[in-house]
Design an enzyme around this catalytic site. Sequence first.
Site, PDB file in Angstrom:
ATOM      1  N   SER A 196      94.725  -8.184  28.201  1.00 36.15           N
ATOM      2  CA  SER A 196      93.592  -7.570  27.507  1.00 36.15           C
ATOM      3  C   SER A 196      92.476  -7.229  28.502  1.00 36.15           C
ATOM      4  O   SER A 196      92.689  -6.461  29.423  1.00 36.15           O
ATOM      5  CB  SER A 196      93.101  -8.506  26.397  1.00 36.15           C
ATOM      6  N   ASP A 350      98.513  -2.238  18.123  1.00 38.07           N
ATOM      7  CA  ASP A 350      97.396  -2.636  18.988  1.00 38.07           C
ATOM      8  C   ASP A 350      96.582  -1.399  19.333  1.00 38.07           C
ATOM      9  O   ASP A 350      97.152  -0.384  19.762  1.00 38.07           O
ATOM     10  CB  ASP A 350      97.950  -3.291  20.260  1.00 38.07           C
ATOM     11  N   HIS A 380      97.867  -7.100  19.084  1.00 40.96           N
ATOM     12  CA  HIS A 380      97.034  -7.516  20.208  1.00 40.96           C
ATOM     13  C   HIS A 380      96.835  -9.039  20.204  1.00 40.96           C
ATOM     14  O   HIS A 380      96.462  -9.623  19.189  1.00 40.96           O
ATOM     15  CB  HIS A 380      95.668  -6.832  20.158  1.00 40.96           C
TER      16      HIS A 380
END
Length: 410
Positions: A196, A350, A380
């Site tokens: 991320s 995501d 995600h």
Amino acid sequence: MAVAYTLLVLFLAVFVAGFILLVMGAINFHISNAEIPPGVNQPVKLRIIHIILISRAVVGRILENIGICSQVSFVRYLQGRKTLGADPKLFIKDLCFEKVPVRIYQPKVPSASQWRGVMFFHGGGWVFGSLETHEKLCRSIARESESVVVSVGYRLAPEHKYPAAYEDCLNATIHFMKNIEHYGVDPARIIICGDSAGGNLAAAVSQTLAGRSDLPRLRAQILIYPGLQALDFNLPSYQQNQRVPLLFRDCAAFFALQYLNGDASNLEEVLEGCHMPIDIKLKYRKWVSPDNIPEKLKVRGYKPHVLLDCTTEAYETVKRFCEPNLCPLLAEDAVIHQLPESFILTCEYDVLRDDGLLYKKRLEDNGVRVTWYHLEDGFHGIISSFNSDWLSFSSGKRGLDNIVNFLKGL
């Protein structure tokens, strides 16, 4: 006295009941605005995790409003409470590299050769996350791939704005490279990894080190659902997954603004695409465009977005979004061409999916070898939930196994 005591108890009961109702109402509002697509891996578990995270955020907001503590501090406190004991297969040590906290995981099993070295940058939107939140993941990577893993506890926004996190990760990595002999690591097998926001930092650090002749060349970079640009929050994946946990579209933009400026006052302009002049958008359209996304990934609820201009005031506050150290997707070809072999993991559900896909294309167009693994049923944050007891996700474990296999092949 008895009357006063009764009134006090009654007041506390009313206060607690009101607090609970307020929390439940806020949670219900957030959940009703969430969307769990039918193709998501184990949707009930995802819903439960989402409720837990929303509950933390709502309670934190209430505590902030009544002056007890900030929402960010409350959530960070809860995230950092879990601690794991000793690991029978790893030596674990906390150190500082150039004043940056790091945690080193080193396999206990003897090795006939030097280890791989993995620099790991945690996710959390540059605002949350810590050495503790990614402890299980780092331990698993170190054990399963038989690598030395260095997890970096970089400074967080909004207290520390860009480029603080990037500088911490870069400085810690350079320190590790210059002192590689102390950790039994092969200088030809150093890998940068992050998930991320950590994937953003990993990409930025990899680009910076690509041209350094005074340091060992990176062997590879591993980018796990990375966020790599802030020019366009209306790419197909941002539209399709805008209300899919665990990262909503508006939260992705919010975190980017927190990292950049320490506040999100320009959130609406960023979401609408009114934060960049048209000439800037056209300049980078060859790299940041829905045209570069495979057609089969655009069939699910995507509508082309009209290019909008912006005011000078709006652009002035976010113009650093054009810097590659903040948005690595915008780096020049001369830099991309020098990057090491890459592994990119993306998830279908995501908002950041297309960031990873666009970077994959840029790397391949510049002759960089890319291993791409796409979780068709992933969302995600799923990799961090690979080993969360009854809230584990088989898809997350599958993604992690592919990361480990990639490492073993280096």
